[in-house]
Design a protein around this motif. Structure first.
Motif, short mmCIF file in Angstrom:
data_model
loop_
_atom_site.label_atom_id
_atom_site.label_comp_id
_atom_site.label_asym_id
_atom_site.label_seq_id
_atom_site.Cartn_x
_atom_site.Cartn_y
_atom_site.Cartn_z
N LEU A 268 50.49 65.01 -15.59
CA LEU A 268 50.21 64.12 -14.80
C LEU A 268 48.00 64.72 -14.34
O LEU A 268 47.15 64.13 -14.22
CB LEU A 268 50.88 64.38 -13.53
CG LEU A 268 52.02 63.13 -13.59
CD1 LEU A 268 53.13 63.78 -12.23
CD2 LEU A 268 51.49 62.32 -13.43
N TRP A 269 48.69 65.95 -15.26
CA TRP A 269 46.95 67.05 -14.99
C TRP A 269 46.44 66.22 -15.96
O TRP A 269 45.08 66.09 -15.83
CB TRP A 269 46.83 68.78 -14.57
CG TRP A 269 48.03 68.71 -13.45
CD1 TRP A 269 48.20 68.27 -12.34
CD2 TRP A 269 48.20 70.53 -13.34
NE1 TRP A 269 48.89 68.75 -11.11
CE2 TRP A 269 48.98 70.42 -12.08
CE3 TRP A 269 48.20 71.02 -13.70
CZ2 TRP A 269 49.10 71.51 -11.58
CZ3 TRP A 269 47.98 72.56 -13.17
CH2 TRP A 269 48.60 72.33 -12.29
N THR A 271 46.08 63.73 -17.66
CA THR A 271 45.78 61.87 -17.40
C THR A 271 44.88 61.69 -16.89
O THR A 271 43.84 61.69 -16.58
CB THR A 271 47.22 61.41 -17.00
OG1 THR A 271 47.99 61.37 -18.37
CG2 THR A 271 46.84 60.27 -17.26
N TYR A 272 44.76 62.86 -15.46
CA TYR A 272 43.89 62.20 -14.16
C TYR A 272 42.99 62.62 -14.57
O TYR A 272 41.42 62.41 -13.77
CB TYR A 272 44.59 63.01 -12.76
CG TYR A 272 44.55 62.29 -11.65
CD1 TYR A 272 44.94 60.70 -11.15
CD2 TYR A 272 43.13 62.66 -10.65
CE1 TYR A 272 44.61 60.64 -10.28
CE2 TYR A 272 42.22 61.80 -9.50
CZ TYR A 272 43.09 61.02 -8.85
OH TYR A 272 42.85 60.04 -8.06
N LEU A 276 39.17 60.61 -15.05
CA LEU A 276 37.74 61.18 -13.95
C LEU A 276 36.93 61.22 -14.72
O LEU A 276 36.00 60.98 -13.99
CB LEU A 276 38.55 62.18 -12.82
CG LEU A 276 39.30 61.42 -11.34
CD1 LEU A 276 39.42 62.74 -10.86
CD2 LEU A 276 38.95 60.16 -11.00
N GLN A 370 44.33 54.46 -13.72
CA GLN A 370 43.65 55.72 -13.01
C GLN A 370 44.07 55.82 -11.17
O GLN A 370 44.59 56.72 -10.99
CB GLN A 370 41.86 55.47 -12.71
CG GLN A 370 41.72 57.69 -11.91
CD GLN A 370 42.37 58.57 -13.47
OE1 GLN A 370 42.21 58.29 -14.56
NE2 GLN A 370 41.97 59.56 -12.21
N LEU A 373 48.26 56.23 -10.81
CA LEU A 373 49.09 57.35 -11.42
C LEU A 373 49.44 58.15 -9.75
O LEU A 373 50.61 58.67 -9.63
CB LEU A 373 47.79 58.97 -12.00
CG LEU A 373 47.36 58.12 -13.09
CD1 LEU A 373 46.41 59.53 -13.05
CD2 LEU A 373 48.19 58.20 -14.19
N MET A 393 47.70 67.74 -8.76
CA MET A 393 47.80 65.74 -9.66
C MET A 393 45.61 65.39 -9.13
O MET A 393 44.91 65.44 -9.96
CB MET A 393 48.06 65.19 -9.41
CG MET A 393 47.81 64.27 -11.09
SD MET A 393 48.54 62.39 -10.99
CE MET A 393 47.83 62.01 -9.45
N LEU A 394 45.15 65.27 -8.10
CA LEU A 394 44.45 64.68 -7.74
C LEU A 394 42.54 65.75 -7.53
O LEU A 394 41.88 65.76 -7.91
CB LEU A 394 44.05 64.43 -6.24
CG LEU A 394 45.24 62.62 -6.26
CD1 LEU A 394 45.18 63.06 -4.34
CD2 LEU A 394 44.76 61.71 -7.13
N GLY A 397 42.03 67.17 -11.60
CA GLY A 397 41.75 65.74 -11.80
C GLY A 397 40.70 66.15 -11.81
O GLY A 397 39.66 65.46 -12.38
#
Length: 460
Positions: A268-269, A271-272, A276, A370, A373, A393-394, A397
């Motif tokens: 997840l990290w 991908t985000y 971004l 995005q 997620l 994650m946010l 990211g």
């Protein structure tokens, strides 16, 4: 319809999952959507006012890179601090506090008079913006029924790209009459106007209240509005998560980095981060790149606004597909399409109509993937670590957003053609696709063994 509850002990998770989407859900969705729309408006505003700043202050474009990335640093640190805080103090409390922070400092940004002061104010604004988003997403995810959760969370997240797109249209109208300062003043006034209604009407998460053993009457007050039945006979509210059992002694951060969750967390990290990087490089630098290509400042802002605007459609469609099919693989395919449309955009600048359509379609894919997620992440984590899982994650990211803003400055300095810049962005899109595919395989494989991760297999 849900069954009538006659027992004294109620599993709040099961009760919520049995419900249809009610008017009370719509109220919560409205508040969370509005916060993300204001978040998107303020986050993207600096990119739209960048051409005016370059002209008014007489500064070089690469020197804007610290200003463009300052809010992103704030977003990263704000998100990472807000997740553990929300898991400790509550989703609503942290959401209210973060809204106050970004409203106040957005308004003060209008009075910046130099690059250092503007950078500092954007960083402080970013702290509030970064804290608001994960808590709004976590709150709606914990109140929405499971059968609609991906779509509902994505519907809330649509607020962010729509707010970012609105920033382009608003900037095009405000800057000629009120200067770039008017954009930030509006960005401060709107959330302050929303705050009294949020304080009065926005509920706390019932899963959080049950996990923290809030007074039973407070929990039932929210549950009764959701399930529309009398629960006066209920004596105890619990959360029936397999993941929650035996894990309460761990900190939220330790939980999301523990063995059952480590690979999903890292994927997840990644991908985000990559998503971004693409999003902020384009939203921050596309107006200047378009101006170099011969577009006016106003037309560049309007065309750039089409990119996040397309994400609204992409997010809703992705949410519907994620509720029906394997969500990780759905988003993997979306990133493949995103890479193809990015290349197509760079090859179409001679035809303005086609160029505008392709920018919109690229936004449908990039922003839609995005924005989906958080809906993918929410059910992976138990209540004790959900806000932290989404927030980190946010937050991690956001460093991708910082990298995108800084990379855009480097590419501007190299004077690369717009088409080459877009072609280079297919690399992070490909990495995001591979990370999502790995996530879907890993979570599906570990569901039975871990007893905590959700099934990401297609619905039967």
């Amino acid at each position: 319809m849900s069954r009538e509850y006659s027992k004294e002990v109620v599993d709040v998770t099961a009760l919520i999952n049995e419900q249809d989407f009610t008017k009370y859900h719509w109220l919560v969705l409205f508040f969370c959507f509005s916060i993300l729309a204001l978040d998107g408006f303020d986050t993207a505003a600096i990119g739209y006012v960048a051409p005016a700043l370059v002209t008014e202050w007489g500064i070089s474009r690469p020197s804007l890179a610290p200003v463009l990335s300052a809010a992103l640093f704030g977003l990263a640190f704000g998100a990472m601090a807000a997740g553990p805080s929300a898991d400790r103090f509550g989703r609503k409390n942290v959401l209210i506090a973060s809204t106050i922070v970004f409203a106040v400092f957005s308004g003060l940004t209008a009075y910046a008079s130099s690059v250092p002061s503007l950078s500092a104010l954007r960083f402080l604004t970013g702290l509030g913006l970064g804290a608001a988003m994960p808590n709004a997403v976590t709150l709606i995810a914990e109140l929405a029924p499971a059968k609609r959760r991906s779509f509902v969370v994505n519907a809330v997240y649509v607020g962010f790209p729509l707010g970012a797109a609105a920033g382009g249209f608003v900037s095009a109208g405000l800057i000629p009459h009120y200067g770039w300062q008017g954009v930030f003043i509006l960005g401060g006034i709107l959330p302050l106007a929303l705050l009294p209604f949020m304080i009065r009407h926005l509920p706390e998460s019932v899963s959080y209240m049950a996990a923290k053993q809030y007074p039973i009457e407070k929990i039932k007050a929210v549950l009764e509005r959701i399930c529309r039945q009398d629960l006066s006979h209920v004596k105890q509210c619990v959360i029936g998560e397999a993941a929650g059992k035996g894990k309460a002694e761990k900190s939220a951060l330790s939980l999301i980095l523990s063995k059952p969750f480590l690979v999903p967390t890292l994927m997840l990290w990644v991908t985000y981060f990559m998503g971004l990087l693409i999003f902020y490089l384009l939203t921050n630098w596309m107006p200047l790149m378009m101006k170099d290509a011969g577009f006016s400042t106003q037309k560049a802002a309007l065309l750039t606004a089409l990119f996040p605007l397309g994400g609204g459609i992409g997010t809703l469609v992705s949410g519907l597909l994620m509720d029906k099919y394997n969500p990780g693989r759905v988003l993997s395919l979306v990133y493949v399409l995103a890479a193809l449309f990015l290349v197509a955009v760079g090859q179409s600048m001679d035809n303005v109509s086609l160029f505008a359509v392709l920018i919109f379609l690229a936004g449908v894919m990039v922003t839609g993937a995005q924005a989906s997620l958080p809906a993918l992440a929410a059910p992976i984590y138990p209540t004790q670590g959900r806000a932290t899982g989404i927030a980190w994650m946010l937050g991690i990211g956001r460093f991708g957003g910082i990298a995108g803003a800084l990379l855009g400055g480097v590419l501007q300095g190299m004077q690369l053609p717009f088409s080459q810049t877009l072609t280079l962005l297919t690399l992070p899109a490909g990495i995001a696709m591979l990370a999502l595919w790995t996530l879907s395989v890993k979570t599906g494989r570990d569901t039975a063994a871990a007893g905590a991760l959700p099934s990401l297999k297609p619905a039967e």
